[in-house]
Write a protein that holds these residues in place. Structure first.
Motif, PDB file in Angstrom:
ATOM      1  N   MET A   1       0.713  -0.911  -0.492  1.00 57.63           N
ATOM      2  CA  MET A   1       0.074   0.009  -0.281  1.00 57.63           C
ATOM      3  C   MET A   1       1.142   1.432  -0.017  1.00 57.63           C
ATOM      4  N   PRO A   2       0.478   2.415  -0.796  1.00 55.21           N
ATOM      5  CA  PRO A   2       1.160   3.175  -1.411  1.00 55.21           C
ATOM      6  C   PRO A   2       1.505   4.505   0.097  1.00 55.21           C
ATOM      7  N   ILE A   3       2.214   4.956   0.353  1.00 57.40           N
ATOM      8  CA  ILE A   3       1.856   6.149   1.743  1.00 57.40           C
ATOM      9  C   ILE A   3       0.919   7.063   1.017  1.00 57.40           C
ATOM     10  N   PRO A   4      -0.077   7.703   1.564  1.00 55.64           N
ATOM     11  CA  PRO A   4      -0.614   8.628   1.245  1.00 55.64           C
ATOM     12  C   PRO A   4       0.032   9.262   0.384  1.00 55.64           C
ATOM     13  N   GLN A   5       1.854  10.368   0.856  1.00 54.78           N
ATOM     14  CA  GLN A   5       2.108  11.702  -0.287  1.00 54.78           C
ATOM     15  C   GLN A   5       2.788  11.274  -0.941  1.00 54.78           C
ATOM     16  N   ASP A   6       2.642   9.726  -1.016  1.00 56.66           N
ATOM     17  CA  ASP A   6       3.884   9.494  -2.509  1.00 56.66           C
ATOM     18  C   ASP A   6       2.598   9.355  -3.024  1.00 56.66           C
ATOM     19  N   PRO A   7       3.385   9.686  -5.021  1.00 51.51           N
ATOM     20  CA  PRO A   7       2.887  10.681  -5.995  1.00 51.51           C
ATOM     21  C   PRO A   7       2.467   8.735  -6.369  1.00 51.51           C
ATOM     22  N   PRO A   8       1.251   9.235  -7.708  1.00 50.08           N
ATOM     23  CA  PRO A   8       1.164   7.683  -7.815  1.00 50.08           C
ATOM     24  C   PRO A   8       1.842   7.233  -8.979  1.00 50.08           C
ATOM     25  N   ALA A   9       1.812   6.103  -9.347  1.00 49.10           N
ATOM     26  CA  ALA A   9       2.456   5.416 -10.334  1.00 49.10           C
ATOM     27  C   ALA A   9       3.373   6.182 -11.428  1.00 49.10           C
ATOM     28  N   ALA A  10       1.872   6.801 -11.855  1.00 48.81           N
ATOM     29  CA  ALA A  10       1.983   7.373 -13.553  1.00 48.81           C
ATOM     30  C   ALA A  10       3.201   8.639 -13.516  1.00 48.81           C
ATOM     31  N   CYS A  11       3.530   9.011 -11.963  1.00 49.85           N
ATOM     32  CA  CYS A  11       3.891  10.348 -11.636  1.00 49.85           C
ATOM     33  C   CYS A  11       5.353   9.977 -11.636  1.00 49.85           C
ATOM     34  N   GLN A  12       5.070   9.074 -11.097  1.00 40.33           N
ATOM     35  CA  GLN A  12       6.839   8.249 -10.127  1.00 40.33           C
ATOM     36  C   GLN A  12       7.717   7.885 -11.929  1.00 40.33           C
ATOM     37  N   THR A  13       6.373   7.106 -12.734  1.00 45.36           N
ATOM     38  CA  THR A  13       7.511   6.821 -13.797  1.00 45.36           C
ATOM     39  C   THR A  13       7.999   8.381 -14.448  1.00 45.36           C
ATOM     40  N   PHE A  14       7.118   9.563 -14.674  1.00 42.11           N
ATOM     41  CA  PHE A  14       7.143  10.825 -14.655  1.00 42.11           C
ATOM     42  C   PHE A  14       8.532  11.336 -14.760  1.00 42.11           C
ATOM     43  N   ARG A  15       8.446  11.338 -13.532  1.00 38.91           N
ATOM     44  CA  ARG A  15       8.990  12.298 -12.406  1.00 38.91           C
ATOM     45  C   ARG A  15      11.100  11.525 -12.102  1.00 38.91           C
ATOM     46  N   LEU A  16      10.613   9.619 -12.530  1.00 38.47           N
ATOM     47  CA  LEU A  16      12.198   9.215 -12.904  1.00 38.47           C
ATOM     48  C   LEU A  16      12.549   9.734 -14.506  1.00 38.47           C
ATOM     49  N   ALA A  17      12.520   9.932 -15.441  1.00 42.59           N
ATOM     50  CA  ALA A  17      12.734  10.240 -16.309  1.00 42.59           C
ATOM     51  C   ALA A  17      12.581  11.001 -16.889  1.00 42.59           C
ATOM     52  N   ALA A  18      12.368  12.215 -16.447  1.00 40.77           N
ATOM     53  CA  ALA A  18      12.550  13.940 -16.188  1.00 40.77           C
ATOM     54  C   ALA A  18      14.145  13.622 -15.157  1.00 40.77           C
ATOM     55  N   ASP A  19      14.362  12.654 -14.485  1.00 38.87           N
ATOM     56  CA  ASP A  19      15.259  13.254 -13.429  1.00 38.87           C
ATOM     57  C   ASP A  19      16.091  12.850 -14.268  1.00 38.87           C
ATOM     58  N   ALA A  20      16.494  12.421 -14.922  1.00 37.78           N
ATOM     59  CA  ALA A  20      17.612  11.508 -15.993  1.00 37.78           C
ATOM     60  C   ALA A  20      17.489  12.648 -17.158  1.00 37.78           C
ATOM     61  N   ALA A  21      16.616  13.008 -17.874  1.00 37.89           N
ATOM     62  CA  ALA A  21      16.948  14.160 -18.892  1.00 37.89           C
ATOM     63  C   ALA A  21      17.434  15.623 -18.238  1.00 37.89           C
ATOM     64  N   LEU A  22      16.964  15.439 -16.766  1.00 38.82           N
ATOM     65  CA  LEU A  22      17.086  16.677 -16.205  1.00 38.82           C
ATOM     66  C   LEU A  22      18.953  16.951 -16.083  1.00 38.82           C
ATOM     67  N   ALA A  23      18.909  15.667 -15.882  1.00 36.91           N
ATOM     68  CA  ALA A  23      20.960  14.881 -15.112  1.00 36.91           C
ATOM     69  C   ALA A  23      22.136  15.489 -15.711  1.00 36.91           C
ATOM     70  N   ASP A  24      21.351  15.382 -17.051  1.00 35.09           N
ATOM     71  CA  ASP A  24      21.804  16.099 -18.620  1.00 35.09           C
ATOM     72  C   ASP A  24      21.406  16.212 -20.182  1.00 35.09           C
ATOM     73  N   PRO A  25      21.865  18.085 -19.870  1.00 35.50           N
ATOM     74  CA  PRO A  25      21.312  18.562 -20.571  1.00 35.50           C
ATOM     75  C   PRO A  25      21.761  18.313 -22.252  1.00 35.50           C
ATOM     76  N   ARG A  26      22.838  17.417 -22.122  1.00 38.82           N
ATOM     77  CA  ARG A  26      22.974  17.429 -23.407  1.00 38.82           C
ATOM     78  C   ARG A  26      22.698  15.763 -24.854  1.00 38.82           C
ATOM     79  N   SER A  27      22.234  15.598 -23.012  1.00 39.87           N
ATOM     80  CA  SER A  27      21.410  14.029 -23.531  1.00 39.87           C
ATOM     81  C   SER A  27      20.444  13.976 -24.398  1.00 39.87           C
ATOM     82  N   ALA A  28      19.859  12.723 -24.942  1.00 42.91           N
ATOM     83  CA  ALA A  28      19.319  12.462 -25.661  1.00 42.91           C
ATOM     84  C   ALA A  28      17.841  12.394 -25.334  1.00 42.91           C
ATOM     85  N   GLN A  29      17.279  11.995 -23.944  1.00 44.79           N
ATOM     86  CA  GLN A  29      16.720  11.970 -22.745  1.00 44.79           C
ATOM     87  C   GLN A  29      16.347  12.904 -22.860  1.00 44.79           C
TER      88      GLN A  29
END
Length: 87
Positions: free
Chosen positions: A1-29
């Protein structure tokens, strides 16, 4: 059971992808699927905040970067040390 303040799975997936993309601005991601951020106000706010945070960190890193002459000297010392030790 997720903790109430945890974002939904779709938000977690989006944020992980965005984090990876923002980590390297020259990346193809760099271009992430922004559709989710357009539809999710919480992720849109998170993305704005996180992108600004990454930019501030990058600016600090650039300001504290050692001069090239010092970097070259340190690299040479490390190479000398590495070759002096038996492998």
């Amino acid at each position: 059971m997720p903790i109430p303040q945890d974002p939904p799975a779709a938000c977690q997936t989006f944020r992980l992808a965005a984090d990876a993309a923002l980590a390297d601005p020259r990346s193809a991601q760099r271009r992430t699927d922004v559709t989710h951020a357009r539809d999710c106000a919480a992720c849109a706010a998170w993305l704005r905040t996180f992108a600004a945070y990454r930019e501030r960190l990058r600016a600090i890193g650039d300001a504290l970067r050692a001069p090239e002459t010092l970097r070259a000297r340190m690299t040479a010392l490390l190479e000398t040390d590495r070759t002096a030790r038996p492998q």
